[in-house]
Scaffold this motif. Structure first.
Motif, PDB file in Angstrom:
ATOM      1  N   MET A  12       0.856  -1.185   0.000  1.00 57.77           N
ATOM      2  CA  MET A  12       0.000   0.000   0.000  1.00 57.77           C
ATOM      3  C   MET A  12       0.901   1.248   0.000  1.00 57.77           C
ATOM      4  O   MET A  12       1.807   1.353   0.799  1.00 57.77           O
ATOM      5  N   THR A  13       0.615   2.151  -0.917  1.00 58.93           N
ATOM      6  CA  THR A  13       1.362   3.400  -1.014  1.00 58.93           C
ATOM      7  C   THR A  13       0.549   4.536  -0.416  1.00 58.93           C
ATOM      8  O   THR A  13      -0.641   4.668  -0.692  1.00 58.93           O
ATOM      9  N   LYS A  14       1.207   5.322   0.407  1.00 60.23           N
ATOM     10  CA  LYS A  14       0.585   6.507   0.989  1.00 60.23           C
ATOM     11  C   LYS A  14       0.924   7.695   0.086  1.00 60.23           C
ATOM     12  O   LYS A  14       2.095   7.990  -0.163  1.00 60.23           O
ATOM     13  N   PHE A  15      -0.113   8.340  -0.430  1.00 60.61           N
ATOM     14  CA  PHE A  15       0.058   9.551  -1.214  1.00 60.61           C
ATOM     15  C   PHE A  15      -0.357  10.738  -0.351  1.00 60.61           C
ATOM     16  O   PHE A  15      -1.429  10.713   0.258  1.00 60.61           O
ATOM     17  N   LEU A  16       0.491  11.736  -0.288  1.00 62.09           N
ATOM     18  CA  LEU A  16       0.183  12.965   0.438  1.00 62.09           C
ATOM     19  C   LEU A  16       0.001  14.070  -0.601  1.00 62.09           C
ATOM     20  O   LEU A  16       0.966  14.566  -1.173  1.00 62.09           O
ATOM     21  N   PHE A  17      -1.260  14.383  -0.880  1.00 59.38           N
ATOM     22  CA  PHE A  17      -1.558  15.457  -1.820  1.00 59.38           C
ATOM     23  C   PHE A  17      -1.312  16.793  -1.122  1.00 59.38           C
ATOM     24  O   PHE A  17      -1.817  17.024  -0.029  1.00 59.38           O
ATOM     25  N   VAL A  18      -0.553  17.663  -1.765  1.00 59.75           N
ATOM     26  CA  VAL A  18      -0.321  19.012  -1.252  1.00 59.75           C
ATOM     27  C   VAL A  18      -0.787  19.987  -2.323  1.00 59.75           C
ATOM     28  O   VAL A  18      -0.272  19.982  -3.449  1.00 59.75           O
ATOM     29  N   ARG A  19      -1.779  20.790  -1.974  1.00 63.23           N
ATOM     30  CA  ARG A  19      -2.203  21.807  -2.934  1.00 63.23           C
ATOM     31  C   ARG A  19      -1.116  22.863  -3.013  1.00 63.23           C
ATOM     32  O   ARG A  19      -0.538  23.273  -1.999  1.00 63.23           O
ATOM     33  N   HIS A  20      -0.818  23.288  -4.219  1.00 66.17           N
ATOM     34  CA  HIS A  20       0.192  24.327  -4.437  1.00 66.17           C
ATOM     35  C   HIS A  20      -0.094  25.549  -3.571  1.00 66.17           C
ATOM     36  O   HIS A  20      -1.217  25.763  -3.109  1.00 66.17           O
ATOM     37  N   GLY A  21       0.931  26.376  -3.372  1.00 63.75           N
ATOM     38  CA  GLY A  21       0.752  27.630  -2.643  1.00 63.75           C
ATOM     39  C   GLY A  21      -0.001  28.651  -3.482  1.00 63.75           C
ATOM     40  O   GLY A  21      -0.243  28.457  -4.684  1.00 63.75           O
ATOM     41  N   GLU A  22      -0.359  29.733  -2.842  1.00 65.77           N
ATOM     42  CA  GLU A  22      -1.108  30.808  -3.503  1.00 65.77           C
ATOM     43  C   GLU A  22      -0.335  31.335  -4.721  1.00 65.77           C
ATOM     44  O   GLU A  22       0.826  31.730  -4.595  1.00 65.77           O
ATOM     45  N   PRO A  23      -0.973  31.366  -5.908  1.00 60.41           N
ATOM     46  CA  PRO A  23      -0.291  31.864  -7.110  1.00 60.41           C
ATOM     47  C   PRO A  23      -0.242  33.394  -7.150  1.00 60.41           C
ATOM     48  O   PRO A  23      -1.039  34.071  -6.510  1.00 60.41           O
ATOM     49  N   ASP A  24       0.681  33.887  -7.945  1.00 55.11           N
ATOM     50  CA  ASP A  24       0.786  35.314  -8.220  1.00 55.11           C
ATOM     51  C   ASP A  24       0.457  35.521  -9.694  1.00 55.11           C
ATOM     52  O   ASP A  24       1.326  35.477 -10.554  1.00 55.11           O
ATOM     53  N   TYR A  25      -0.840  35.703  -9.978  1.00 51.92           N
ATOM     54  CA  TYR A  25      -1.269  35.836 -11.367  1.00 51.92           C
ATOM     55  C   TYR A  25      -0.847  37.167 -11.993  1.00 51.92           C
ATOM     56  O   TYR A  25      -0.839  37.297 -13.217  1.00 51.92           O
ATOM     57  N   SER A  26      -0.464  38.133 -11.179  1.00 51.01           N
ATOM     58  CA  SER A  26      -0.021  39.407 -11.751  1.00 51.01           C
ATOM     59  C   SER A  26       1.252  39.219 -12.574  1.00 51.01           C
ATOM     60  O   SER A  26       1.513  39.988 -13.500  1.00 51.01           O
ATOM     61  N   SER A  27       2.009  38.175 -12.269  1.00 50.55           N
ATOM     62  CA  SER A  27       3.258  37.936 -13.006  1.00 50.55           C
ATOM     63  C   SER A  27       3.021  37.506 -14.449  1.00 50.55           C
ATOM     64  O   SER A  27       3.945  37.547 -15.263  1.00 50.55           O
TER      65      SER A  27
END
Length: 175
Positions: A1-16
């Motif tokens: 059994m594999t444990k997957f740890l999903f991490v949502r990306h950090g807050e984006p900077d769309y102004s870039s």
């Protein structure tokens, strides 16, 4: 059994990438804001309690930058997987009008990510997202603990949840 740890990306900077707003996929080249970088560094505190074998990232800039921060702090290698990309509102990659894209997103939400019987839409269904992500994850079942740097909608599709997922939030999944 594999444990997957999903991490949502950090807050984006769309102004870039504001000048690329009319380019299909242009927003996906946005990196993290300073707050987003902090969010991922904070997530590393939790991740350091696990014996992580590898980090696997979506190919979008915000997730790859998140994975790079985690890789540096956890001293773990990163792989990039095309099929861990964000949910697609336009599978034709031709719509550049923000209002039209928003209408597709709203239609997806109204239909709970499910195509009506006999219909095909231009947006990616929840089932399509789940199937492509699970197929990708199968390649990593040789590891005990895998961190996935990804997107909220792909996490929701795999986990079968609809609750919002915060930037930097970690969710477990076993396969």
């Amino acid at each position: 059994m594999t444990k997957f740890l999903f991490v949502r990306h950090g807050e984006p900077d769309y102004s870039s990438v504001a000048e690329w707003a009319r380019i299909p996929m242009g927003k996906n080249l946005a990196g993290l804001s300073e707050n987003g970088k902090r969010q991922i560094r904070n997530s590393c505190g939790v991740l350091s309690k696990y014996d992580v074998d590898i980090i696997v990232s979506s190919p979008f800039t915000r997730t790859m930058q998140s994975a790079a921060i985690m890789s540096k702090q956890l001293n773990v290698d990163v792989e990039v997987e095309r099929d861990l990309h964000e949910w697609q509102a336009d599978l034709t990659y031709s719509i550049t009008d923000d209002k039209e894209l928003l209408m597709l997103c709203q239609e997806h939400d109204r239909m709970n990510g499910v195509y009506p019987s006999g219909e095909i839409k231009t947006w990616e269904s929840t089932e399509m997202v789940r199937d492509r992500v699970l197929a990708c994850l199968k390649k990593y079942c040789k590891y005990k603990c895998v961190v996935i740097s990804g997107h909220a909608m792909m996490m929701q599709a795999v986990l079968g949840i609809t609750t919002p997922i915060d930037y930097g939030q970690i969710l477990r999944f076993e396969m």
